[in-house]
Design a protein around this motif. Structure first.
Motif, mmCIF file in Angstrom:
data_model
loop_
_atom_site.group_PDB
_atom_site.id
_atom_site.type_symbol
_atom_site.label_atom_id
_atom_site.label_comp_id
_atom_site.label_asym_id
_atom_site.label_seq_id
_atom_site.Cartn_x
_atom_site.Cartn_y
_atom_site.Cartn_z
ATOM 1 N N TYR A 53 17.868 63.427 65.852
ATOM 2 C CA TYR A 53 17.472 64.560 65.026
ATOM 3 C C TYR A 53 18.336 65.793 65.250
ATOM 4 O O TYR A 53 18.436 66.654 64.387
ATOM 5 C CB TYR A 53 15.978 64.865 65.205
ATOM 6 C CG TYR A 53 15.144 63.840 64.457
ATOM 7 C CD1 TYR A 53 14.919 63.979 63.089
ATOM 8 C CD2 TYR A 53 14.664 62.707 65.093
ATOM 9 C CE1 TYR A 53 14.210 63.028 62.373
ATOM 10 C CE2 TYR A 53 13.955 61.737 64.392
ATOM 11 C CZ TYR A 53 13.728 61.906 63.040
ATOM 12 O OH TYR A 53 13.044 60.962 62.331
ATOM 13 N N ALA A 54 18.984 65.875 66.413
ATOM 14 C CA ALA A 54 19.827 67.049 66.673
ATOM 15 C C ALA A 54 21.143 66.982 65.906
ATOM 16 O O ALA A 54 21.610 67.986 65.384
ATOM 17 C CB ALA A 54 20.098 67.185 68.169
ATOM 18 N N VAL A 55 21.755 65.809 65.840
ATOM 19 C CA VAL A 55 23.106 65.761 65.260
ATOM 20 C C VAL A 55 23.308 64.687 64.194
ATOM 21 O O VAL A 55 24.321 64.699 63.497
ATOM 22 C CB VAL A 55 24.195 65.547 66.346
ATOM 23 C CG1 VAL A 55 24.299 66.755 67.253
ATOM 24 C CG2 VAL A 55 23.931 64.293 67.160
ATOM 25 N N GLY A 56 22.360 63.758 64.038
ATOM 26 C CA GLY A 56 22.599 62.606 63.169
ATOM 27 C C GLY A 56 22.471 62.918 61.681
ATOM 28 O O GLY A 56 21.622 63.705 61.275
ATOM 29 N N VAL B 37 18.646 60.606 58.172
ATOM 30 C CA VAL B 37 17.826 61.255 59.191
ATOM 31 C C VAL B 37 16.898 62.295 58.573
ATOM 32 O O VAL B 37 15.711 62.368 58.889
ATOM 33 C CB VAL B 37 18.717 61.915 60.276
ATOM 34 C CG1 VAL B 37 17.873 62.704 61.260
ATOM 35 C CG2 VAL B 37 19.523 60.849 60.997
ATOM 36 N N SER B 38 17.420 63.086 57.620
ATOM 37 C CA SER B 38 16.610 64.171 57.051
ATOM 38 C C SER B 38 15.419 63.651 56.255
ATOM 39 O O SER B 38 14.469 64.373 56.000
ATOM 40 C CB SER B 38 17.486 65.054 56.161
ATOM 41 O OG SER B 38 18.053 64.266 55.138
ATOM 42 N N GLU B 39 15.484 62.378 55.865
ATOM 43 C CA GLU B 39 14.391 61.841 55.056
ATOM 44 C C GLU B 39 13.496 60.889 55.841
ATOM 45 O O GLU B 39 12.626 60.233 55.266
ATOM 46 C CB GLU B 39 14.970 61.068 53.848
ATOM 47 C CG GLU B 39 15.712 61.950 52.876
ATOM 48 C CD GLU B 39 16.696 61.148 52.021
ATOM 49 O OE1 GLU B 39 16.664 59.909 52.041
ATOM 50 O OE2 GLU B 39 17.507 61.807 51.331
ATOM 51 N N SER B 40 13.722 60.760 57.158
ATOM 52 C CA SER B 40 12.918 59.777 57.888
ATOM 53 C C SER B 40 12.162 60.383 59.053
ATOM 54 O O SER B 40 12.594 61.360 59.654
ATOM 55 C CB SER B 40 13.770 58.625 58.418
ATOM 56 O OG SER B 40 15.091 58.739 58.027
ATOM 57 N N LYS B 41 11.039 59.739 59.344
ATOM 58 C CA LYS B 41 10.245 60.144 60.507
ATOM 59 C C LYS B 41 10.571 59.195 61.670
ATOM 60 O O LYS B 41 11.096 58.103 61.464
ATOM 61 C CB LYS B 41 8.755 60.048 60.167
ATOM 62 C CG LYS B 41 8.325 61.111 59.158
ATOM 63 C CD LYS B 41 6.819 61.300 59.147
ATOM 64 C CE LYS B 41 6.071 60.264 58.341
ATOM 65 N NZ LYS B 41 6.329 60.273 56.911
#
Ligand SMILES: Nc1ncnc2c1ncn2[C@@H]1O[C@H](COP(=O)(O)OP(=O)(O)OP(=O)(O)O)[C@@H](O)[C@H]1O
Ligand SMILES: [Mg+2]
Length: 496
Positions: A205-208, A225-229
């Protein structure tokens, strides 16, 4: 021209009968940070070693900017602009920082190594990365974390356009991890593509930008990443969501079994606390706070002054043998060096610690050995062809599970765990937490050092916090929180 800087297609790799990878694909765009995830043994390192020319695939194709390439040796990968920072560091300890970075590529001036140029190039690299190490100092003197940063500088010195990190944050402190994140963001801005193997969701979540998940040597799925939990990623990794990472605690904390009084040596100062039967005692603190040194002193690895009282009797563990005899066991932080005999089998490694128990009345019981070993292979989900597999052939995380299994199987009275879940996948982490709870239920007392605060909060009955060799506080589970731990971890006041 292809949209992708890199495409890997239909990659297969087998070792003897084991299929480490089958029909795996991967693509990557310039300026993208791709996180490669999956359980221990899923094939992440193998896939990246193929890309870096360290392993050759049994079958498969690789394209760079749409052009098919053949990578059979590391030099081929460098020539295609691919650089890798490996999970196991390969450095020459007796060489300087600069020599390690430019090994085999020294600039020569009339046949001599041009030390000045070497130094200047190294400093320029460090400046780009915003890190600093004295180029002429020996690599040997640096911590694993700092060596990792030196390795990153080395990878970048190849002028690459694709850089691969294999679990870089496993050995890094919080600040160093932040530094690495900054470096990765900077590389991305410069248009480089980054592949990051990590078991830590924080990293993702920091860089992916995107996650590619492998499962049992196959592609399991890819997510933005921005669309997944977290749950979406975990589900691709282990095939199900995890309802609960931490077990419901069922252990009963009993009477005091060990008293530690004024333990002192060059790394720890005046440490006093009690440990109770069946208790899980967490030890928090920043890296360098003396947590590892505290465990080592208790176990008998390092000399110290002060008193240990076990079951009412004063004891001194002058060597690890003393510690073992008195029912202590230690899972060290640096498992590679201290924990395993790499050219022996899982069975031989696990049985080593329980030989005494197995050979009661002087007779070995091979059947019982096998049962215990298989129990731990199953409990810890060690991915191997069987109990006779040589430890060296296991993936990084699976080797760590063997060290842990070895200690757990010895059923000590007091178990000292130093970062027990480092490098271990999410599913296995939950299993380890469960085993810790089960052992505490059996009356085993456990001291756990961990840098993951959520882990300590999830499994402990009480948490000690250290700062610069001192005990800076003790927290009951009612008082404990990440903020409370952090406050004590950076505090300058000693207690006790
Ligand atoms: N030299 C070898 N001989 C036999 N099997 C091997 C060898 N190297 C790797 N393997 C097997 O290939 C599989 C994939 O290993 P790999 O190291 O790629 O896993 P990984 O996804 O990187 O895991 P980890 O998260 O534990 O680092 C494992 O089952 C491993 O045992
Ligand atoms: Mg690996």
């Amino acid at each position: 021209m292809s949209d992708f800087i890199l495409e890997m297609k239909h990659i297969y790799k087998s070792y003897g009968g084991i299929h480490a990878l089958s029909d795996v694909g991967l693509d990557l765009k310039a300026g993208e940070v791709l996180c490669l995830c999956g359980e221990n043994g899923a094939g992440k390192s193998t896939l990246m070693k193929i890309l870096a020319g360290v392993e050759t695939p049994t079958e498969g194709e690789i394209y760079i900017n749409g052009r098919p390439v053949r990578i059979t040796k590391p030099i081929d990968a460098f020539n295609e602009g691919i650089s890798m920072v490996h999970q196991e560091l390969v450095q020459i300890e007796e060489m300087t920082v600069a020599e390690n970075i430019y090994v085999g590529r020294f600039k020569t001036k009339a046949g001599f190594v041009d030390k000045k140029a070497l130094r200047e190039n190294t400093l320029k690299l460090f400046e780009e990365l915003d890190i600093f190490f004295e180029p002429d100092s020996l690599v040997r003197q640096y911590s694993v974390a700092n060596r990792q940063l030196i390795e990153i500088a080395k990878a970048l010195s190849h002028n690459c356009s694709i850089i691969i990190f294999d679990e870089p944050t496993a050995a890094l402190t919080i600040e160093e991890t932040e530094k690495l994140y900054r470096i990765i963001r900077r590389l991305k801005q410069k248009g480089m593509a980054v592949i990051l193997i990590s078991h830590r969701m924080e990293d993702i979540y920091a860089v992916g930008d995107r996650v590619e998940v492998l499962k049992d040597g196959e592609n399991s799925g890819t997510l933005r990443v921005s669309e997944s939990k977290v749950d979406d990623i975990v589900k691709l990794m282990i095939g199900r969501t995890m309802t609960q990472q931490f077990p419901h605690k069922t252990n009963q904390v009993g009477d005091v079994i060990m008293e530690v009084k004024n333990l002192t040596n060059s790394k720890i100062s005046n440490i006093s606390f009690d440990l109770r039967r069946g208790e899980v005692l967490g030890v928090a603190g920043l890296v360098g706070a003396g947590r590892t040194e505290l465990l080592r002193a208790i176990f008998g690895l390092d000399a110290c002054e002060g008193n240990l009282t076990l079951n009412g009797k004063r004891i001194v563990n002058q060597s690890p043998m003393d510690g073992l005899k008195r029912g202590f066991a230690l899972v060290p932080e640096d498992r590679k060096d201290q924990g395993l005999i790499l050219n022996q089998s899982i069975l031989q490694n696990i049985v080593l610690s329980i030989l005494k128990k197995m050979s009661a009345w002087g007779i070995m019981k091979p059947k019982k050995e096998t049962v215990v070993c298989e129990e731990y292979i199953q409990k810890l989900k060690i991915r191997a062809s069987g109990k006779n597999m040589i430890v060296q052939m296991l993936s990084g995380g699976n080797q760590q599970k063997v060290v842990l299994g070895k200690c757990l199987a010895s059923k000590p009275e007091i178990l000292l765990l130093d970062e027990p879940t480092r490098g271990v996948d999410v599913g296995a982490k939950a299993e380890i937490y469960k085993i810790i709870n089960d052992l505490a239920c059996e009356g085993i007392s456990i001291i756990v050092v961990s840098s993951e605060m959520t882990e300590l909060l999830g499994i402990s009955d009480r948490i000690l916090v250290m700062h610069e060799g001192y005990l800076s506080g003790e927290l009951s589970m009612n008082e404990a929180s990440e903020e409370a731990i952090m406050r004590l971890a950076i505090s300058h006041e000693a207690v006790g």
